[in-house]
Design an enzyme around this catalytic site. Structure first.
Site, mmCIF file in Angstrom:
data_model
loop_
_atom_site.group_PDB
_atom_site.id
_atom_site.type_symbol
_atom_site.label_atom_id
_atom_site.label_comp_id
_atom_site.label_asym_id
_atom_site.label_seq_id
_atom_site.Cartn_x
_atom_site.Cartn_y
_atom_site.Cartn_z
ATOM 1 N N SER A 54 0.863 -1.180 0.000
ATOM 2 C CA SER A 54 0.000 0.000 0.000
ATOM 3 C C SER A 54 0.901 1.231 0.000
ATOM 4 O O SER A 54 2.130 1.115 0.019
ATOM 5 C CB SER A 54 -0.875 0.006 1.247
ATOM 6 O OG SER A 54 -0.036 0.227 2.366
ATOM 7 N N LYS A 55 0.273 2.363 0.016
ATOM 8 C CA LYS A 55 1.013 3.618 -0.028
ATOM 9 C C LYS A 55 2.028 3.684 1.128
ATOM 10 O O LYS A 55 3.138 4.176 0.974
ATOM 11 C CB LYS A 55 0.024 4.772 0.088
ATOM 12 C CG LYS A 55 0.531 5.983 -0.602
ATOM 13 C CD LYS A 55 -0.541 6.985 -0.835
ATOM 14 C CE LYS A 55 0.131 8.176 -1.512
ATOM 15 N NZ LYS A 55 -0.744 9.140 -1.983
ATOM 16 N N ARG A 56 1.615 3.158 2.249
ATOM 17 C CA ARG A 56 2.461 3.165 3.444
ATOM 18 C C ARG A 56 3.791 2.432 3.206
ATOM 19 O O ARG A 56 4.811 2.751 3.782
ATOM 20 C CB ARG A 56 1.642 2.472 4.536
ATOM 21 C CG ARG A 56 2.168 2.494 5.922
ATOM 22 C CD ARG A 56 1.049 2.041 6.858
ATOM 23 N NE ARG A 56 0.410 0.804 6.381
ATOM 24 C CZ ARG A 56 0.818 -0.414 6.684
ATOM 25 N NH1 ARG A 56 1.858 -0.579 7.453
ATOM 26 N NH2 ARG A 56 0.173 -1.475 6.222
#
Ligand code: GLU
Length: 475
Positions: A245-247
């Protein structure tokens, strides 16, 4: 001849996963002296983002993935071709027109879900007779074209280059749409027509497309075409083993450029997301990747996107570069940063920073003191428990020894000057090295003062030390 393609849907900025597919398709074609094609799958008009094609092309160009513009395909410009094949399937009774409204399909799905059945089309329009169809058309009812899933085979299997034999039951498959009511084909249909039409030999894409593959193979069979070879690349996960994910760093690929990563780093790093050459080698040049890449060495277990590894590769690539090449990278990264700057200062400061940089930003943002006036608090000049007096002595000592030479030819030279200052003033290292370093960089953390002295050379060093003396005196 091997022919691969990257077939992005222009729905936004390409991310890590999309670009990894492009890289694998590109490297495979190049490694086999084959051809790599760019195909824009822009048939989903609702999800289309007009600027996306530009983002995709920019990202590929940045990474050095090139394609032949003459052979580039936009699916939206080939609607008549898809219609032609849909008509053939209609005539042969392998596809049919479906007039079911959105409301009916929604209600159908809801009731199936309620009953615990898998949602899917109930083939309601499969057996409409010609008269019914003509009547509905006359009434202006909208229709789509659905592919008739054949009774047999009951199972579709293929030899996936990455995953080995994959087989999927077809009896749970619905008659899927191949042409939408807006005259555009669906992804599944256009993808098959084009892979055949463009003579693609190897389809290389993410494993999220495995469930679509039986549909594609059914279409190949219905059209009596030989399917290409499929390679489904492993899913990319974060270091915590969760879906990327973006994280974890799953952002647009160009964000990495903006953050000071080299194109060669991204190419190297993303290729390692699923591939290795059978040794422990992790740093590869572009040429090595082209030479060594092979689909046979792509693994099926999830590939971990590890930012630490990315940073390490970037640092290693920066260190392996010749200074003029590194200078060019900095110029590309931030065209204004070095503008009008003296070439010797650029060369020396980059030499000092090269061993310490992880990204290009570490130079343009964290080491801009080489090029501009610095500002810092006078108190920073005083080391630990030292005093104003010994700091002044240290700075003045360094000023004197530096003033006494014609030039600073090496960091070692500069180091000697500072040591002489320590000894002649009877000071500790901290009273000379620390304040001189702060005087030159304005930072609490930076390369050693002798290296910065060498980069700035005599006059600028003297100027900055004098400024520091004034600051301490005014304390
Ligand atoms: N248009 C599909 C995508 O967005 C292409 C998948 C494939 O390579 O077949 O990724």
């Amino acid at each position: 001849m091997i022919k691969t393609r990257f077939a992005p849907s222009p729905t936004g900025k390409p991310h890590v996963g999309n670009i990894r597919s492009a890289i694998f398709a590109f490297l495979y074609a190049k490694s086999k002296n084959g051809e790599f094609i760019l195909r824009i799958e822009d048939t989903d008009r609702e999800r289309l983002v007009p600027e996306a094609v530009e983002y995709i092309e920019k990202s590929l160009k940045w990474l050095g993935i090139d394609w032949d513009d003459e052979k580039k395909v936009h699916q939206s410009k080939r609607l008549n071709i898809y219609q032609k094949y849909a008509d053939i399937l209609l005539v042969e009774g392998r596809a049919y027109k479906c007039f079911c409204s959105k409301e009916r399909l929604t209600a159908l799905r809801e009731s199936q879900t309620k009953e615990g059945k898998p949602p899917g089309y109930d083939s309601c329009c499969r057996d409409l007779v010609k008269e019914d169809i003509e009547k509905k058309e006359k009434e202006g009812q909208e229709s789509v074209i659905r592919f008739k899933i054949p009774e047999s085979p009951k199972e579709i299997a293929w030899d996936d280059v990455v995953r080995g034999k994959v087989s999927i039951r077809t009896d749970i498959q619905e008659d899927f749409v191949i042409m939408k009511s807006d005259g555009y084909p669906t992804y599944n249909f256009a993808n098959v027509i084009d892979d055949h039409d463009m003579e693609i030999t190897n389809v290389i894409r993410g494993e999220e497309f495995i469930p679509s593959t039986p549909k594609h193979i059914s279409l190949y069979m219905a059209l009596c075409w030989e399917p290409p070879t499929f390679s489904h690349l492993p899913v990319i996960i974060g270091a915590d083993k969760k879906k990327l994910s973006k994280r974890h760093g799953d952002t647009a690929i160009m964000d990495y450029k903006d953050n000071g990563y080299l194109a060669d780093t991204m190419l190297n790093f993303l290729t390692l997301l699923g591939w290795n050459d059978g040794t422990t080698q992790e740093i590869f040049t572009r040429e090595e990747l082209i030479k060594k890449f092979d689909l046979k060495r792509v693994g099926k277990s999830p590939a971990v996107f590890d930012i630490e590894r990315l940073n390490w590769i970037n640092g290693e690539k920066i260190r392996a570069m010749k200074i003029p090449d590194l200078t060019k990278e900095v110029e590309k990264f931030n065209p204004e940063f070095l503008q009008g700057k003296e070439s010797e200062l650029i060369e020396r400061s980059l030499t000092v920073m090269q061993t310490r940089m992880v990204t290009l930003k570490d130079f343009t943002e964290n080491a801009d003191y080489f090029f501009k006036d610095i500002d810092y608090s006078a108190k920073t000049l005083i080391f630990g428990k030292s005093t104003k007096e010994s700091t002044l002595k240290g700075l003045k000592g360094a000023l004197k020894t530096t003033d006494g030479v014609n030039d600073i030819d090496s960091p070692d030279d500069a180091s000697r000057l500072l040591k002489v200052a320590v000894e002649s003033e009877g000071l500790s290292n901290g009273d000379v090295f620390w304040p001189v370093r702060v005087a030159l960089s304005g930072q609490e953390k930076s390369p050693s003062p002798n290296e910065i002295m060498w980069a700035l050379r005599k006059d600028e060093t003297l100027k900055r030390i004098k400024d520091a003396i004034n600051k301490v005196e005014s304390l």
